[in-house]
Write a protein that holds these residues in place. Structure first.
Motif, mmCIF file in Angstrom:
data_model
loop_
_atom_site.group_PDB
_atom_site.id
_atom_site.type_symbol
_atom_site.label_atom_id
_atom_site.label_comp_id
_atom_site.label_asym_id
_atom_site.label_seq_id
_atom_site.Cartn_x
_atom_site.Cartn_y
_atom_site.Cartn_z
ATOM 1 N N ASN A 1 0.853 -1.192 0.000
ATOM 2 C CA ASN A 1 0.000 0.000 0.000
ATOM 3 C C ASN A 1 0.887 1.239 0.000
ATOM 4 O O ASN A 1 1.460 1.609 1.027
ATOM 5 C CB ASN A 1 -0.925 -0.023 1.218
ATOM 6 C CG ASN A 1 -2.000 1.055 1.144
ATOM 7 O OD1 ASN A 1 -1.949 1.952 0.307
ATOM 8 N ND2 ASN A 1 -2.980 0.957 2.035
ATOM 9 N N LEU B 1 -0.350 5.198 1.860
ATOM 10 C CA LEU B 1 -0.403 5.535 3.275
ATOM 11 C C LEU B 1 0.445 6.774 3.565
ATOM 12 O O LEU B 1 1.507 6.972 2.967
ATOM 13 C CB LEU B 1 0.091 4.357 4.117
ATOM 14 C CG LEU B 1 -0.780 3.087 4.087
ATOM 15 C CD1 LEU B 1 -0.080 1.953 4.818
ATOM 16 C CD2 LEU B 1 -2.137 3.358 4.726
ATOM 17 N N SER C 1 2.008 0.234 9.595
ATOM 18 C CA SER C 1 0.936 1.176 9.913
ATOM 19 C C SER C 1 -0.175 0.466 10.672
ATOM 20 O O SER C 1 -0.420 -0.723 10.462
ATOM 21 C CB SER C 1 0.397 1.783 8.616
ATOM 22 O OG SER C 1 -0.160 0.773 7.786
ATOM 23 N N THR D 1 -6.635 0.284 9.718
ATOM 24 C CA THR D 1 -7.515 1.321 9.167
ATOM 25 C C THR D 1 -8.636 0.635 8.402
ATOM 26 O O THR D 1 -8.687 -0.596 8.310
ATOM 27 C CB THR D 1 -6.736 2.259 8.227
ATOM 28 O OG1 THR D 1 -6.204 1.486 7.128
ATOM 29 C CG2 THR D 1 -5.584 2.951 8.950
ATOM 30 N N THR E 1 -0.644 -2.914 8.397
ATOM 31 C CA THR E 1 0.362 -3.391 7.449
ATOM 32 C C THR E 1 1.610 -3.807 8.215
ATOM 33 O O THR E 1 1.823 -3.427 9.369
ATOM 34 C CB THR E 1 0.734 -2.303 6.426
ATOM 35 O OG1 THR E 1 1.361 -1.203 7.103
ATOM 36 C CG2 THR E 1 -0.512 -1.811 5.698
ATOM 37 N N GLY F 1 4.772 -2.598 4.302
ATOM 38 C CA GLY F 1 3.546 -2.023 3.765
ATOM 39 C C GLY F 1 2.573 -3.038 3.201
ATOM 40 O O GLY F 1 1.623 -2.653 2.517
#
Length: 338
Positions: A104, A107, A113, A116, A123, A127
Motif C-alpha cells: 500500500n 499511506l 501502519s 484502518t 500493514t 507495507g
C-alpha cells in the motif's frame, strides 16, 4: 439394525461436542483459506470495460487494454486506471482488495501502519496487508502440516509394522538405528542445509520428514508386537498368506487406533515446527507469507501490537482447535469408554 463400526464411532465423536464443533470451525476456516485468492486479492473478480468482460484473476491484461499508456501488466489499484475503468464500465474487487505481496503506497504514515478501514489489520514493515498475509500464511501452514503429517505417518507405519511383525534381529537393528538417528541434531542439520541449498517448502518438508516418523513408529511397533502371534495371524500364515498382506490387510486395521488419535497432535506439531523455523529465519523464503515471519516482525516492532496480537490469535486458535479434535478422537477410539 446393527450399525457399522465407522458409523458408531462417528456418533461417538459427534457426542463430544467440543471436538465436533472444533472440527466444523477448523474445516470452515481451512476451506475459506483454500480460496484465499477469491477472498483477498489485489486483482478484481472481473472488469467490464466498453462492452467487454475481462477476468484479471485468470488472464494478464496490459494497461493499454483499459486506456493506459504502457504495455505492462495492469495495476488495478492505480487511480488513473480505476478512473478510466469507472468512466467506461465497472470493476468488482474481492472483500479484501489486497494480496499477500501487494504494498500500500498511499499511506501517509510510516510502515508498519496501524489498522484502518483500508487495511483492517494494519500493514507490516514493508507495507503489505496483514490480513492477507495471515490468510495466505494460515493456508500454507495447514497444507504444510497436512503434508508432513501424511508423510511422517506413512513412514512411521511402515517402519513400525516391519519392526513389530518381523521382530527378533530386525527389530533390534531397527531400534539401534532409531536411537542413533534420533540423536542427530535436527536444528543444526536444518541450518547446514539452509546454507547449502536454497530454502523452500519442499526442502523443509524433506528434512522434517526424515525425523518426523520416529515417534509414531513406536506405537505401531507395539501394536504389531502384541498382535503378531494371535490365532488369526498364525492361521493366515499357515494358509500361505504373504507377510505384506498379513501386515497391512489384517494387522494394520487393528493397530490404527493410536495412528488416528495422534494425527491432530502431529499436525499441530508440524505447524509449530514451520512457525518456529520461519521465526528464526530458517523457513520459507521471502516474500512467502508465513505466521512465523509475522511473529518475527512483531518482535522487531514492539510498538506495532497488531502484528503480534493478530498472529498470536490465529496460531493459538488453530492449535486449540486441533487439540480439541485430537482429544475427541482419543476418547472416541478408547475401548474403555462406551
Amino acid at each position: 439394525m446393527k450399525q457399522s463400526p465407522t458409523r458408531r464411532r462417528w456418533r461417538k465423536f459427534k457426542a463430544r461436542k467440543r471436538g465436533y464443533y472444533s472440527l466444523l470451525i477448523f474445516s470452515l476456516i481451512f476451506i475459506i483459506s483454500l480460496g484465499a485468492e477469491l477472498v483477498s486479492n489485489d486483482k478484481p473478480y472481473f472488469v467490464y470495460y466498453r462492452g467487454d468482460l475481462y477476468f484479471p484473476m485468470l488472464q494478464v491484461y496490459p494497461e493499454t487494454t483499459f486506456g493506459g499508456d504502457f504495455a505492462t501488466e495492469t495495476d488495478y489499484r492505480d487511480p488513473y486506471i480505476l478512473e478510466k475503468i469507472n468512466q467506461n464500465g465497472m470493476i468488482l474487487f474481492p472483500p479484501n482488495p489486497h494480496s499477500y505481496a501487494s504494498i500500500n503506497l498511499d499511506l501517509d504514515v510510516p510502515f508498519p501502519s496501524p489498522p484502518t478501514m483500508v487495511n483492517l489489520l494494519g500493514t507490516d514493515d514493508r507495507g503489505r496487508d496483514v490480513l492477507a498475509r495471515l490468510l495466505y500464511g494460515f493456508r500454507l501452514s495447514i497444507l504444510f502440516g497436512l503434508a508432513l503429517t501424511i508423510i511422517g505417518t506413512g513412514l512411521g507405519i511402515i517402519a513400525g509394522a516391519v519392526q513389530g511383525y518381523l521382530g527378533g534381529r530386525t527389530d533390534l537393528i531397527f531400534q539401534r538405528f532409531i536411537e542413533i538417528w534420533g540423536a542427530m541434531p535436527e536444528l543444526y542439520l536444518l541450518i547446514i542445509f539452509s546454507s547449502i541449498f536454497k530454502p523452500s517448502v519442499t526442502l523443509l518438508l524433506i528434512l522434517l520428514s526424515m525425523f518426523g516418523w520416529m515417534g509414531l513408529s513406536d506405537y505401531v511397533r507395539a501394536e504389531f508386537l502384541k498382535s503378531r502371534n494371535l490365532d488369526y495371524v498364525v492361521a493366515a500364515r499357515a494358509l500361505g498368506v504373504g507377510n505384506i498382506k498379513i501386515m497391512f490387510r489384517h494387522l494394520l486395521p487393528n493397530g490404527m487406533t493410536p495412528v488416528i488419535t495422534f494425527l491432530p497432535f502431529r499436525m499441530s506439531g508440524a505447524i509449530l515446527a514451520l512457525t518456529s523455523l520461519d521465526f528464526l529465519g530458517l523457513g520459507v523464503p521471502p516474500p512467502t507469507p508465513s505466521l512465523g515471519e509475522l511473529l518475527a516482525q512483531g518482535k522487531s516492532n514492539i510498538d506495532a501490537w497488531w502484528l503480534s496480537l493478530s498472529t498470536f490469535i490465529v496460531l493459538v486458535g488453530t492449535l486449540i482447535l486441533l487439540i480439541f479434535i485430537g482429544e475427541a478422537l482419543r476418547e472416541t477410539f478408547d475401548p474403555r469408554k462406551r
